[in-house]
Design an enzyme around this catalytic site. Structure first.
Site, PDB file in Angstrom:
ATOM      1  N   HIS A   9      29.021 -21.357  26.549  1.00 35.06           N
ATOM      2  CA  HIS A   9      28.350 -22.605  26.192  1.00 35.06           C
ATOM      3  C   HIS A   9      29.144 -23.470  25.223  1.00 35.06           C
ATOM      4  O   HIS A   9      28.575 -24.412  24.660  1.00 35.06           O
ATOM      5  CB  HIS A   9      26.989 -22.311  25.559  1.00 35.06           C
ATOM      6  N   LYS A  16      19.096 -34.268  18.021  1.00 34.12           N
ATOM      7  CA  LYS A  16      19.807 -33.047  18.393  1.00 34.12           C
ATOM      8  C   LYS A  16      20.348 -32.409  17.126  1.00 34.12           C
ATOM      9  O   LYS A  16      20.258 -33.010  16.046  1.00 34.12           O
ATOM     10  CB  LYS A  16      20.943 -33.346  19.367  1.00 34.12           C
ATOM     11  N   ARG A  17      20.897 -31.216  17.262  1.00 36.36           N
ATOM     12  CA  ARG A  17      21.508 -30.548  16.114  1.00 36.36           C
ATOM     13  C   ARG A  17      22.542 -31.472  15.456  1.00 36.36           C
ATOM     14  O   ARG A  17      23.302 -32.133  16.149  1.00 36.36           O
ATOM     15  CB  ARG A  17      22.176 -29.252  16.596  1.00 36.36           C
ATOM     16  N   LYS A  29      28.960 -34.114  17.611  1.00 36.84           N
ATOM     17  CA  LYS A  29      27.905 -34.878  18.279  1.00 36.84           C
ATOM     18  C   LYS A  29      27.855 -36.321  17.776  1.00 36.84           C
ATOM     19  O   LYS A  29      27.192 -37.168  18.357  1.00 36.84           O
ATOM     20  CB  LYS A  29      26.555 -34.187  18.102  1.00 36.84           C
ATOM     21  N   THR A  50      21.483 -30.940  27.233  1.00 41.73           N
ATOM     22  CA  THR A  50      20.272 -30.966  28.060  1.00 41.73           C
ATOM     23  C   THR A  50      19.307 -32.041  27.575  1.00 41.73           C
ATOM     24  O   THR A  50      18.449 -32.488  28.332  1.00 41.73           O
ATOM     25  CB  THR A  50      19.558 -29.597  28.051  1.00 41.73           C
ATOM     26  N   LYS A  89      16.631 -34.600  29.674  1.00 39.42           N
ATOM     27  CA  LYS A  89      15.213 -34.840  29.381  1.00 39.42           C
ATOM     28  C   LYS A  89      14.934 -36.333  29.257  1.00 39.42           C
ATOM     29  O   LYS A  89      13.922 -36.837  29.750  1.00 39.42           O
ATOM     30  CB  LYS A  89      14.828 -34.107  28.097  1.00 39.42           C
TER      31      LYS A  89
END
Length: 836
Positions: free
Chosen positions: A376, A568-569, A574, A676, A680
Site C-alpha cells: 500500500h 484525509k490523514r 498529501k 479511496t 467516495k
C-alpha cells in the site's frame, strides 16, 4: 460436579433450533422492548439514549445471528476453500446503519421505532465509531469484507480488538491536542466473545534442539512468556443475500490473572504486572514506535495478530481434515494487508515445522502457495524493518526461520545472477549496516505467490522501482488490483436522497453492480433531472453546514458556496500545505480587491496527524491560524470561509462526502498508492482536482479530462526535476506565490507567535523538498480558477456532477474483490444453508 456437568452437556435440538425471527415492525417492537426491559434491566425511569440504542442493536443482531450461523454451517459442510484477510486495521465506523441496510430493515425499523416513540437518528448518533483503524488502509479493509459478504465469498477478517483507538483529536488554539479514544468504554454490542477458541502466543525465551522418542531432532522454543489471544467476533452482513461473514478480533490477556504468591506476600503491583503487560498488546492502536518500548510493542502486536490468526485457521483445518496438510494450500489463502502482518510467512513455517512435524521443503511449498501480499505504499520509509537484535530478544525462533528462508533465497538469487553481490545485498531479507534489520516487505514478497499494488500507476512503480529486483526474478507474481469502496455505505447509506433518486431513475441494481450507474449519463442532459440532482446536493450541503456548526460551534458559510474539501490523514506528501497556500492566495486576492466574477468558496479541511509528526501538526496549526484570520476579516465575509473539522472519522466522512463539490486529491505524483477518498467523493457527484497520482489517473480515464481538474508534474517529471529543483527561482518568477510567501514571512498569521511557521517556510524554499510544493503551485492555482469559473455555471457544473457519479462504477470494492478472487483467491461463492 456442576462444572463437569456443564462441560459434558451438549446442546439439544430444542435449544439450537428456533423459528426464524420476524422481519416486520411487530416482532421488532417486541424484541426491542424485551431487550430493553429484560436483557438490559431498564425501566421507565431510564432516559438514556444509550440503552435504547443497545436494545435496538441487540434486536438487529439477533437477526444477524441466525444468518451468521447458517453461513458458517454452509462453509463447514461444503468444505469450501477459504480466504483469510489479515489486517492491523479495520476502520469499521458505525455498525448499525450498515446492518440495517444490508438486512433490508429500514422501513420496518422506522415503523417500529415510531411505534415505540423513539427517534432513529438520535439513537444512531449514540453509537461511537469503532476505533480499529486510523486511515485509508483500515477503511479499505472494512469495504473489502463488506464486499466479500455481498459476493458470498468465504472470507474471514482477522484483526486486533484495540481498547483505545488512535486518539480523539481536539483543536486548541489551532493546535492538535490528542485525547484517548476509549471507544469500548461502554462495551461493543455487536461483538460476541469466543473464549473457547482462545489461542496461546509465545514471546521471548530461547530455542533448543531436542531429540524425541522417534530419535528425530527438533527445534523447541522454550521458557517463553506466553500471552492469550481471546477472539471477539463481529458479524459482517452481505447486502440482502442471507450471508453473514465474520470479522474476528483478538484481545490480549494474561495466562494467569496474577501471581497469588506475590499478592499474598504484599507485592500487589508485582502480582498483576504480567497481566497488565499482556493486555497492553491490544490496548492502543499503533503505538508510537519512536521509542524502543514502542517498537517492541508494535512488533508484539504484529506477531500476536499473525500467530493467533494462523493458529485459528489451522484449528479449523484440523477439525475437518485432521493433521493431513497435503491439501492445505489448495483450500486456504492468507491475504496480507500491507507489510504489518508479513511475519505470518515465518509463523506459518514455524507452526508447520515445529508443531506438526512437516519437513522444510513441504512446509515452504505450503507457505508460498497460501500467502498473498498487498503493498500500500511507495514510500521506502513506510516499509517496516525491525532490528535483528529486537527479533532475537522477542521472537528467537522466528528469527532462526527468517535466516533459513533468507539463506535459501540468496542461493536462488545467486543461481539466477551468479556473482551479482550488489543485487544479493539489495534483495536480502537482512539489511546490513550499523545494525542489522529484517526487511519485512521482502519477507512478504519471498513468501507469497501473489504481490499486488492498489492502482495501475502504483503497481507499475513498484515493478519499476521499489521491488524491481523481485519483479525481474518473478514477473508473474506481480499484479494490480485497483482499490474500490463499498457502494452500500458510501452512497446507499450516506446519501439517502441521492440514492433514492438514482433508484427511481435506473432501478436498484446499482447497489450490488455499481457499473449500472453508467445509465445515469443521458440524464445529465435532462433539465428536470438536473434540477432534482442540484437540490439534493444543496440539501446535503445544508446538512454538512449543520454538522460543521455542531462540531465547530461556528457558522459563516452558505450552501451556495463552492464546497472545496480535503479530508484525509495529515501528511506532507498529501500536500494539505499546498491547499493552505492556495487559501492564502485567495485571501490575498480579496485584500487586493481582485474579486470580479468571484466564486464564493468554503474550504474544509479535516484529518489527524500522527502524535510524533512535527511538520504535520504544524500544518494543522497553520490551517487553523489562517482560518482564524479570515473569519475575523470583514472583507472575506461571504467570499471565503475556511474551517478545520476536528476528529475526522468515518461517520464524519459520511456527511462530508455527500455535501462536497470539489474533492482535493493533490498528492505529489508518484507518492499516493491509490486513495479511496477520491472514489467516495466521485461516487457522490463531486469533481476532482488532482495530480496524475494513484487512482486519480483511472478516475480521470473513466470520467474524461473535461470533468476532472488536472494540474501538476507527472511522476516522471517529478523524478527528472529532483536533481535541479530550484524553488526559490520558482517563487521569484511567480508573483502570486511570492505574495503568499510574503504573508508567511511577515508572520501575518502568527503575529503573536513569532517564527512558529519558519519550518514550513524553509520546507517550501528547500531545494531538497521531496514534495515539490512550489513546483506545482502555479499549475494548481490555474486548475482552481478553472474549477471556480465552472462552478459559476450551475447547469454545466451539475452535468459534470452527474457524469462523475455515472462514471464511478469501476471504483466499487465489489469489482476489486471480484478481481482478487478471480486472480488470487479462486474461491467459489457459497449460499447459506436455509434455516431448519
Amino acid at each position: 460436579m456442576i462444572n463437569k456437568l456443564l462441560v459434558k452437556s451438549t446442546p439439544t435440538p430444542a435449544l439450537t433450533e428456533k423459528p426464524p425471527l420476524g422481519m416486520d415492525a411487530g416482532p421488532l417492537v417486541e424484541d426491542i422492548s424485551r431487550h430493553f426491559n429484560y436483557t438490559l434491566g431498564r425501566d421507565k425511569s431510564c432516559k438514556s439514549a444509550h440503552y435504547s440504542y443497545t436494545a435496538l442493536a441487540l434486536a438487529v443482531r439477533d437477526r444477524l445471528m441466525e444468518r451468521w450461523k447458517n453461513t458458517a454451517y454452509a462453509y463447514e459442510e461444503g468444505d469450501t476453500k477459504r480466504a483469510y484477510y489479515l489486517s492491523l486495521e479495520f476502520l469499521m465506523g458505525r455498525t448499525f446503519g450498515n446492518a440495517m441496510l444490508n438486512l433490508g430493515l429500514e422501513n420496518p425499523l422506522h415503523e417500529a421505532l415510531h411505534n415505540l416513540g423513539l427517534d432513529l437518528e438520535e439513537l444512531v448518533e449514540s453509537e461511537p465509531d469503532a476505533g480499529l483503524g486510523n486511515g485509508g488502509l483500515g477503511r479499505l479493509a472494512a469495504c473489502f469484507i463488506d464486499s466479500c459478504a455481498t459476493l458470498q465469498l468465504p472470507v474471514m477478517g482477522y484483526g486486533l480488538r484495540y481498547e483505545y483507538g488512535m486518539f480523539r483529536q481536539n483543536i486548541e488554539d489551532g493546535n492538535q491536542v490528542e485525547e484517548p479514544d476509549h471507544w469500548l468504554r461502554n462495551g461493543h454490542v455487536w461483538e460476541i466473545e469466543r473464549p473457547e477458541l482462545t489461542q496461546r502466543i509465545r514471546f521471548r525465551g530461547h530455542t533448543e534442539t531436542q531429540e524425541g522418542h522417534d530419535r528425530i531432532k527438533r527445534v523447541v522454543w522454550v521458557d517463553t512468556h506466553d500471552v492469550l489471544a481471546v477472539p471477539f467476533d463481529i458479524p459482517i452482513p452481505g447486502y440482502q443475500n442471507e450471508t453473514v461473514n465474520t470479522l474476528r478480533l483478538w484481545k490480549a490477556g494474561a495466562t494467569d490473572e496474577f501471581d497469588l504468591g506475590e499478592f499474598n506476600a504484599g507485592d500487589y503491583a508485582g502480582s498483576v504486572e504480567r497481566k497488565n503487560k499482556a493486555e497492553n498488546i491490544t490496548m492502543v492502536l499503533y503505538p508510537n514506535d519512536a521509542s524502543e518500548s514502542g517498537k517492541e510493542l508494535r512488533l508484539r502486536q504484529q506477531y500476536f495478530l499473525a500467530s493467533a490468526s494462523l493458529q485459528d485457521a489451522i484449528r479449523l483445518w484440523i477439525r475437518k481434515h485432521g493433521k493431513d496438510f497435503s491439501q492445505f494450500a489448495e483450500k486456504n489463502c492468507f491475504q496480507l494487508n500491507d507489510t504489518h502482518p508479513s511475519i505470518a510467512v515465518a509463523e506459518l513455517m514455524r507452526l508447520l515445522l515445529d508443531e506438526y512435524d512437516i519437513e522444510w521443503n513441504e512446509a515452504w511449498s505450503i507457505t508460498r502457495h497460501t500467502m498473498a501480499y498487498t503493498n500500500h505504499t511507495l514510500l521506502p520509509e513506510a516499509l517496516e524493518r525491525w532490528p535483528v537484535r529486537l527479533f532475537r530478544q522477542l521472537l528467537p525462533r522466528l528469527l532462526e526461520i527468517i535466516f533459513d528462508i533468507n539463506a535459501r533465497f540468496m542461493a536462488e538469487v545467486s543461481n539466477r545472477w551468479p556473482g551479482d553481490f550488489d543485487r544479493m545485498a539489495r534483495m536480502s531479507l537482512i539489511e546490513e549496516g550499523w545494525e542489522q534489520q529484517v526487511r519485512m516487505a521482502y519477507l512478504a514478497i519471498v513468501g507469497s505467490y501473489s504481490v499486488n499494488g492498489v492502482a495501475e500507476l502504483h503497481s507499475d512503480l513498484l515493478k519499476q522501482g521499489l521491488f524491481r529486483d523481485f519483479y525481474e526474478l518473478w514477473p508473474k507474481k506481480f499484479n494490480n488490483k485497483t482499490n474500490g469502496v463499498t457502494p452500500r455505505r458510501w452512497l446507499a447509506w450516506c446519501n439517502p436522497k441521492l440514492s433514492a433518486l438514482i433508484t427511481e431513475t435506473i432501478g436498484d441494481a446499482w447497489i450490488t453492480d455499481l457499473s449500472q450507474l453508467s445509465k445515469l449519463a443521458p440524464y445529465a442532459e435532462d433539465a428536470k433531472f438536473r434540477a432534482r440532482w442540484q437540490q439534493i446536493k444543496r440539501d446535503n450541503k445544508v446538512r454538512l453546514l449543520e454538522f460543521k456548526k455542531i462540531e465547530m460551534g461556528t457558522n459563516g458559510a452558505s450552501p451556495d458556496m463552492l464546497f472545496d474539501v480535503q479530508v484525509k490523514r495529515i501528511h506532507e506528501y498529501k500536500r494539505q500545505l499546498l491547499n493552505a497556500l492556495h487559501v492564502i492566495h485567495l485571501y490575498d486576492r480579496i485584500k487586493r480587491g481582485d474579486t470580479a466574477d468571484w466564486t464564493p468558496r468554503c474550504v474544509l479541511f479535516g484529518g489527524k496527524a500522527a502524535p510524533g509528526y512535527f511538520m504535520a501538526k504544524l500544518i494543522i496549526k497553520l490551517i487553523n491560524n489562517v482560518a482564524n484570520v479570515i473569519s475575523k476579516d470583514p472583507a472575506a465575509v461571504g467570499l471565503l470561509n475556511v474551517v478545520f473539522v476536528p476528529n475526522y472519522r468515518v461517520s464524519a466522512m459520511e456527511v462530508i462526502c455527500a455535501g462536497t463539490d470539489l474533492s482535493e486529491q493533490i498528492s505529489t505524483a508518484g507518492k499516493e498508492a491509490s486513495g479511496t477518498g477520491n472514489m467516495k467523493f466521485m461516487i457522490n457527484g463531486a469533481m476532482t482536482i488532482g495530480t496524475l497520482d494513484g487512482a486519480n489517473i483511472e478516475i480521470r480515464e473513466e470520467v474524461g479530462d473535461a470533468n476532472f481538474f488536472l494540474f501538476g508534474l507527472t511522476a516522471e517529471e517529478v523524478e527528472r526535476t529532483r536533481g535541479n529543483y530550484d524553488p526559490n527561482a520558482i517563487i521569484a518568477a511567480n508573483e502570486e506565490l511570492s505574495r503568499v510567501m510574503h504573508y508567511l514571512e511577515i508572520s501575518h498569521f502568527n503575529q503573536f507567535e513569532p517564527n512558529i511557521f519558519d519550518p514550513i517556510i524553509h520546507s517550501i524554499r528547500n531545494p531538497h523538498d521531496p514534495w515539490m510544493t512550489a513546483a506545482d503551485f502555479g499549475s494548481y492555482v490555474q486548475a482552481q480558477r478553472r474549477a471556480a469559473e465552472s462552478y459559476l455555471d450551475q447547469e454545466a457544473w451539475t452535468k459534470m456532477s452527474i457524469l462523475n457519479t455515472a462514471a464511478s462504477g469501476k471504483f466499487s470494492s465489489d469489482r476489486t474483490i471480484s478481481e482478487y478472487n478471480r486472480d488470487i483467491w479462486r474461491l467459489e461463492p457459497v449460499c447459506p444453508l436455509p434455516a431448519e
